[in-house]
Enzyme design. Structure first.
Site, short mmCIF file in Angstrom:
data_model
loop_
_atom_site.label_atom_id
_atom_site.label_comp_id
_atom_site.label_asym_id
_atom_site.label_seq_id
_atom_site.Cartn_x
_atom_site.Cartn_y
_atom_site.Cartn_z
N SER A 88 47.88 85.97 -16.68
CA SER A 88 49.05 85.89 -16.13
C SER A 88 49.92 86.95 -15.66
O SER A 88 49.74 87.37 -14.66
CB SER A 88 50.06 85.24 -17.49
OG SER A 88 51.18 84.71 -17.40
N ASP A 167 48.04 73.72 -16.16
CA ASP A 167 48.96 74.95 -16.36
C ASP A 167 50.41 74.45 -16.14
O ASP A 167 50.71 74.33 -15.21
CB ASP A 167 48.46 76.03 -15.62
CG ASP A 167 49.06 77.45 -15.95
OD1 ASP A 167 50.25 77.50 -16.50
OD2 ASP A 167 48.21 78.45 -16.00
N HIS A 200 47.53 77.15 -19.75
CA HIS A 200 47.83 78.60 -19.52
C HIS A 200 47.30 79.22 -20.82
O HIS A 200 47.39 80.42 -20.98
CB HIS A 200 49.51 78.77 -19.46
CG HIS A 200 49.59 79.95 -18.85
ND1 HIS A 200 49.40 80.19 -17.59
CD2 HIS A 200 50.41 81.16 -19.39
CE1 HIS A 200 49.74 81.51 -16.99
NE2 HIS A 200 50.44 82.07 -18.17
#
Length: 220
Positions: A88, A167, A200
Site C-alpha cells: 500500500s 481491493d 487489501h
C-alpha cells in the site's frame, strides 16, 4: 513480517528483513494524529518541506540513509545486496525509493502499491501537506511519473507487483495500470499479477509473500 509469516521464507533464503515504521513517533507535532491517512502512520516516505512536518517527517532520508547505514554497520549484511518492498503506502515507498536511490536497492517489489499518488486522494492530501502546492514537486515522488521519465529500465531483471481485484481501494487510490503503462513506455520488465477475490489485507499478503521473498533472493 509477523502476520504474513515472512520470517520463515526469509530464513530459507538467507535474507534479513528490516521493517521501518510508517512515520516518526513521539514528535508531538500538533495535529499529527488527527487523521489515519496523514501524520502518524502515514509519512509517505518523503522528506517533508512544509511546516510543521519538515523537522521530523523525513522518512526518505531515514530509510535510505540513517536506517540503511545503521543496519549495514550493526548487522551481518551485505550493503551491496539490498532490495526493497512494501504494501500500500509502503509499496509506494518501495517503488519510489528504488527509483530515486538505485545505488542503494538492487531489487524491488510491491503489494497493492499506491502507484500514482499524484492522481489519487491519498496522495493529493499527503503531498499537499508534506510538499506544498507545487504539483511538479509531487511527481518526484510518484512511481509512475518517475518510471515514465526513465531513459533506460532501472531494474532490467524485473519488478514484481501483486494486486487484489477485490481491493476496496483499487478503483480510486491505487492505479496499478498507470505504473504498468509507465513501465511499458520505459521498457522496464514488470510482472503485474491481478488476483480475483483478494482484498487489501493480510491474507492477500500472506498468500503471496513467498513469491516476493523468492523474487528478491533471485536478484540479490
Amino acid at each position: 513480517m509477523i502476520k504474513a509469516g515472512a520470517q520463515r521464507f526469509a530464513a530459507e533464503h538467507g535474507l534479513v528483513l528490516v521493517a521501518p515504521d510508517t512515520s516518526p513517533r513521539g514528535a508531538d507535532v500538533a495535529g499529527e494524529a488527527d487523521a489515519w491517512d496523514f501524520g502518524v502512520g502515514a509519512g509517505f516516505y518523503v522528506d517533508a518541506t512544509e511546516a510543521p512536518w519538515r523537522q521530523h517527517w523525513r522518512m526518505e532520508s531515514y530509510v535510505t540513509q540513517e536506517l540503511f547505514d545503521l543496519v549495514s554497520r550493526e548487522l551481518r549484511v551485505d550493503p551491496d545486496r539490498v532490495g526493497i518492498f512494501g504494501h500500500s503506502m509502503g509499496g509506494h515507498g518501495a517503488l519510489v525509493l528504488a527509483q530515486r536511490h538505485p545505488q542503494r536497492f538492487r531489487s524491488v517489489s510491491a503489494f497493492a502499491p499506491i502507484a500514482a499518488p499524484t492522481r489519487c486522494p491519498w496522495g493529493e492530501k499527503a503531498f499537499t501537506g508534506y510538499l506544498g502546492a507545487d504539483r511538479t514537486r509531487w511527481e518526484e515522488h510518484d512511481a509512475s511519473a518517475l518510471m515514465a521519465a526513465q531513459k533506460a529500465p532501472p531494474f532490467p531483471a524485473g519488478i514484481l507487483v501483486d494486486q487484489g481485484l477485490a481491493d476496496q481501494f483499487l478503483p480510486t487510490q491505487l492505479h496499478p495500470e498507470a505504473f504498468e503503462a509507465a513501465c511499458a513506455a520505459a521498457g522496464q520488465p514488470l510482472t503485474l499479477r491481478r488476483h480475483t477475490g483478494y482484498d487489501h489485507g493480510y491474507y492477500f499478503i500472506s498468500t503471496f509473500i513467498a513469491d516476493h521473498i523468492r523474487h528478491h533472493a533471485g536478484q540479490l
